[in-house]
Design an enzyme around this catalytic site. Sequence first.
Site, PDB file in Angstrom:
ATOM      1  N   GLU A 178     -15.924   3.241  19.923  1.00 13.24           N
ATOM      2  CA  GLU A 178     -14.662   2.703  18.945  1.00 13.24           C
ATOM      3  C   GLU A 178     -14.158   1.438  19.638  1.00 13.24           C
ATOM      4  O   GLU A 178     -13.581   1.936  20.532  1.00 13.24           O
ATOM      5  CB  GLU A 178     -13.759   3.588  18.338  1.00 13.24           C
TER       6      GLU A 178
ATOM      7  N   PRO B 105       5.940  10.343  14.868  1.00  8.06           N
ATOM      8  CA  PRO B 105       5.299   9.044  14.682  1.00  8.06           C
ATOM      9  C   PRO B 105       4.932   8.700  16.184  1.00  8.06           C
ATOM     10  O   PRO B 105       5.286   9.372  17.082  1.00  8.06           O
ATOM     11  CB  PRO B 105       5.992   7.998  14.035  1.00  8.06           C
TER      12      PRO B 105
ATOM     13  N   GLU C 125      -7.883  13.229  10.866  1.00  5.52           N
ATOM     14  CA  GLU C 125      -8.534  11.933  10.438  1.00  5.52           C
ATOM     15  C   GLU C 125      -8.692  11.082  11.666  1.00  5.52           C
ATOM     16  O   GLU C 125      -7.703  10.451  12.246  1.00  5.52           O
ATOM     17  CB  GLU C 125      -7.505  11.248   9.474  1.00  5.52           C
TER      18      GLU C 125
ATOM     19  N   CYS D 202      -8.944   1.998  11.338  1.00  2.31           N
ATOM     20  CA  CYS D 202     -10.003   3.152  11.561  1.00  2.31           C
ATOM     21  C   CYS D 202     -11.330   2.488  10.840  1.00  2.31           C
ATOM     22  O   CYS D 202     -12.337   2.767  11.532  1.00  2.31           O
ATOM     23  CB  CYS D 202      -9.540   4.525  11.087  1.00  2.31           C
ATOM     24  N   THR D 203     -11.154   1.977   9.715  1.00  2.00           N
ATOM     25  CA  THR D 203     -12.257   1.529   8.945  1.00  2.00           C
ATOM     26  C   THR D 203     -12.803   0.113   9.130  1.00  2.00           C
ATOM     27  O   THR D 203     -13.476  -0.522   8.332  1.00  2.00           O
ATOM     28  CB  THR D 203     -12.012   1.601   7.447  1.00  2.00           C
TER      29      THR D 203
ATOM     30  N   THR E 143       1.225  10.732  13.529  1.00  3.38           N
ATOM     31  CA  THR E 143       0.513   9.472  13.258  1.00  3.38           C
ATOM     32  C   THR E 143       0.153   8.582  14.170  1.00  3.38           C
ATOM     33  O   THR E 143       0.825   8.372  15.356  1.00  3.38           O
ATOM     34  CB  THR E 143       1.365   8.754  11.991  1.00  3.38           C
TER      35      THR E 143
ATOM     36  N   GLU F  20       4.845   6.748  19.687  1.00  2.00           N
ATOM     37  CA  GLU F  20       5.884   6.342  20.364  1.00  2.00           C
ATOM     38  C   GLU F  20       5.674   4.806  20.524  1.00  2.00           C
ATOM     39  O   GLU F  20       6.671   4.093  20.938  1.00  2.00           O
ATOM     40  CB  GLU F  20       5.899   7.154  21.838  1.00  2.00           C
TER      41      GLU F  20
ATOM     42  N   ARG G 186       0.874  -1.139  -0.064  1.00  2.00           N
ATOM     43  CA  ARG G 186      -0.030  -0.019   0.192  1.00  2.00           C
ATOM     44  C   ARG G 186       1.032   1.306  -0.204  1.00  2.00           C
ATOM     45  O   ARG G 186       0.529   2.191  -0.630  1.00  2.00           O
ATOM     46  CB  ARG G 186      -0.815  -0.179   1.272  1.00  2.00           C
TER      47      ARG G 186
ATOM     48  N   PHE H  38      -0.490   4.346  15.652  1.00  2.00           N
ATOM     49  CA  PHE H  38       0.527   2.870  15.613  1.00  2.00           C
ATOM     50  C   PHE H  38      -0.167   1.824  14.766  1.00  2.00           C
ATOM     51  O   PHE H  38       0.349   1.098  14.331  1.00  2.00           O
ATOM     52  CB  PHE H  38       0.446   2.276  17.098  1.00  2.00           C
ATOM     53  N   ASN H  39      -1.416   2.076  13.993  1.00  2.00           N
ATOM     54  CA  ASN H  39      -1.868   0.951  13.746  1.00  2.00           C
ATOM     55  C   ASN H  39      -1.550   0.398  12.037  1.00  2.00           C
ATOM     56  O   ASN H  39      -1.592  -0.730  11.863  1.00  2.00           O
ATOM     57  CB  ASN H  39      -3.714   0.838  13.244  1.00  2.00           C
TER      58      ASN H  39
HETATM   59  P1  NAD Z   1      -4.054   8.103  19.568  1.00  2.00           P
HETATM   60  O1  NAD Z   1      -4.836   9.199  19.456  1.00  2.00           O
HETATM   61  O2  NAD Z   1      -3.870   7.507  20.687  1.00  2.00           O
HETATM   62  O3  NAD Z   1      -2.583   8.629  19.208  1.00  2.00           O
HETATM   63  C1  NAD Z   1      -2.160   9.098  17.830  1.00  2.00           C
HETATM   64  C2  NAD Z   1      -0.872  10.050  17.904  1.00  2.00           C
HETATM   65  O4  NAD Z   1      -1.467  11.141  18.877  1.00  2.00           O
HETATM   66  C3  NAD Z   1       0.322   9.515  18.511  1.00  2.00           C
HETATM   67  O5  NAD Z   1       1.350   9.809  17.583  1.00  2.00           O
HETATM   68  C4  NAD Z   1       0.338  10.063  19.802  1.00  2.00           C
HETATM   69  O6  NAD Z   1       1.748  10.170  20.477  1.00  2.00           O
HETATM   70  C5  NAD Z   1      -0.065  11.402  19.531  1.00  2.00           C
HETATM   71  N1  NAD Z   1      -0.418  12.019  20.811  1.00  2.00           N
HETATM   72  C6  NAD Z   1      -0.669  11.814  21.843  1.00  2.00           C
HETATM   73  N2  NAD Z   1      -0.911  12.888  22.895  1.00  2.00           N
HETATM   74  C7  NAD Z   1      -1.066  14.035  22.209  1.00  2.00           C
HETATM   75  C8  NAD Z   1      -1.280  15.098  22.149  1.00  2.00           C
HETATM   76  N3  NAD Z   1      -1.691  15.867  23.616  1.00  2.00           N
HETATM   77  N4  NAD Z   1      -1.481  15.975  21.284  1.00  2.00           N
HETATM   78  C9  NAD Z   1      -1.207  15.640  19.815  1.00  2.00           C
HETATM   79  N5  NAD Z   1      -0.629  14.338  19.854  1.00  2.00           N
HETATM   80  C10 NAD Z   1      -0.685  13.491  20.808  1.00  2.00           C
HETATM   81  O7  NAD Z   1      -4.170   6.836  18.705  1.00  2.00           O
HETATM   82  P2  NAD Z   1      -3.665   5.528  18.331  1.00  2.00           P
HETATM   83  O8  NAD Z   1      -4.259   4.681  19.560  1.00  2.00           O
HETATM   84  O9  NAD Z   1      -2.257   5.459  18.054  1.00  2.00           O
HETATM   85  O10 NAD Z   1      -4.320   5.153  16.965  1.00  2.00           O
HETATM   86  C11 NAD Z   1      -5.674   4.506  16.983  1.00  2.00           C
HETATM   87  C12 NAD Z   1      -6.692   5.553  16.710  1.00  2.00           C
HETATM   88  O11 NAD Z   1      -6.360   6.115  15.394  1.00  2.00           O
HETATM   89  C13 NAD Z   1      -7.911   4.811  16.431  1.00  2.00           C
HETATM   90  O12 NAD Z   1      -9.242   5.789  17.073  1.00  2.00           O
HETATM   91  C14 NAD Z   1      -8.230   4.889  14.896  1.00  2.00           C
HETATM   92  O13 NAD Z   1      -9.680   4.822  14.606  1.00  2.00           O
HETATM   93  C15 NAD Z   1      -7.720   6.174  14.540  1.00  2.00           C
HETATM   94  N6  NAD Z   1      -7.319   6.001  13.153  1.00  2.00           N
HETATM   95  C16 NAD Z   1      -7.961   6.813  12.273  1.00  2.00           C
HETATM   96  C17 NAD Z   1      -7.647   6.899  10.884  1.00  2.00           C
HETATM   97  C18 NAD Z   1      -8.432   7.877   9.895  1.00  2.00           C
HETATM   98  O14 NAD Z   1      -7.912   7.948   8.815  1.00  2.00           O
HETATM   99  N7  NAD Z   1      -9.439   8.512  10.174  1.00  2.00           N
HETATM  100  C19 NAD Z   1      -6.830   6.008  10.364  1.00  2.00           C
HETATM  101  C20 NAD Z   1      -5.950   5.217  11.399  1.00  2.00           C
HETATM  102  C21 NAD Z   1      -6.432   5.275  12.729  1.00  2.00           C
END
Ligand code: NAD
Length: 485
Positions: A386, A186, A258, A292-293, A159, A188, A111, A161-162
Amino acid sequence: MLTELSKLKQGEPLHQDLRIAGKLVGNPRRIEIRNPFNGALVGSVPKATVEDIRHAFRVARAFRSPLTRYERSRIMLRTAELLRANTDAISDLITAEAGLCKKDSLYEVGRACDVFVFAANQALVDDGQVFSCDLTPHGKQRKIYTLKEPLLGAISAITPFNHPLNQVAHKVAPSIATNNRMVLKPTEKTPLSALLLADILYEAGLPPEMFSVVTGDPAEIADEMLTNPDVDLVTFTGGVPIGKYIAGKAVYKRQVLELGGNDPIIVMEDADLDEAATLAVSGSYKNSGQRCTAIKRMIVHQAVADEFVDLLVSKTRAIKYGDPMDLHNDMGTVIDARSAAAFEAKVNDAQQRGAKLLFGNIRDGAVYSPTVLDHVPADCQLVAEETFGPVSPVIRCTDIADAIRISNSTPYGLSSSVCTNRLDYITRFVRELEVGSINVREVPGYRLELTPFGGIKDSGLGYKEGVQEAMKSFCNTKTYSLPWN
Ligand code: NAD
């Protein structure tokens, strides 16, 4: 870092530095990345300081890219070639840091290649517009032209982790295609794939000032990523709570958010049930349900629900899961043991609220089995929020109005899947589902890396990603008019 990937096979950890405009910047304060399946140390990254972040943005803002469209396109095609040539080693890294099975991580590298190929092609397309001005009685013999320019300031990208590689590709490729400069933080949890991609881009000829990667503790550096004066735009992919925090914090900066999803597959009474159950299983368990989807709710017409559930259980039973490195497995781990425990708790709660567990809900560290429940109440935590894991909750509905009501009943609005051949149903779903996309007889996650993608309601502000739309968000439009027509 590409040359170091072979260390992974010998079980040697990859200790990495920040990439600030191509320079390696270290820090003795480190974050360890452990393999979610066996706890082995995969590597470590520095905890950047706020001064590191400021420096990265200063350099990014000051740089003006001289690259022509052709040169940008060549760099991205070369990046895709390097990714493809090293697919297996890169997928090993994704699997080691995220616990995603090899099938998923191999797919993810493919991808990311697509993202760079589409962005390479798109960089060649002139995106200006021309308007004749003699269109109304008070018109003139002039023409108005538009020109897309990179932002004056830098882009701040964050970004999740997924998809440790592909999410990063979706940020940086449109940035390069539009001659912008980006600093990426990215997650952590899985930062190594992003650092690797930076090295691949430098190797492919990207001026290093155009892309920096900083890692660290969000409690220390996230606010700087959102408020730094050299930032013009914040592009974030992640969960709703942090997305909403960003919306309030990154004041007077363009924001592309997103966020999370709670996507349904809706199965109507005329559906091909075998096809629907196959889509349900792949939509629910691919990437260990961490998309996410991913399908997070199965809304099934009561007339066919018994038959659908039987097929769903038997197809779920066939899913092989466990060791992510085993090429036969369809599912590896989820991101960590804490997440697996949270899914188990939500499934237990749903059972207490009347749902029937038909398969799974077995946990061993970060390994969580594919899990099927029937008769799930539409308002229990498992489906109202979710659930970012491999759970298939079936909610029964009475007719199309009921299906649409249930589908729209959560705060999310990302994507959806609809299984029916009835055009009257399809047109109604397209009009009435409150989502960013609808795939008829396909999983909600179906897309091209090029095409518009993104949610509404709590899933996003309505600005789309996908290479083409992301390029639009990353540009300023300059308008000029000339006295000739
Ligand atoms: P998360 O929201 O916990 O973390 C995402 C990012 O935000 C990480 O890099 C994290 O370090 C950072 N972060 C943490 N605290 C922050 C702050 N105070 N300010 C700014 N950034 C901060 O998400 P996750 O657990 O890594 O990923 C899963 C989530 O992402 C799910 O809810 C999933 O649906 C969503 N997601 C959405 C899409 C989309 O395109 N809509 C795509 C993939 C994942």
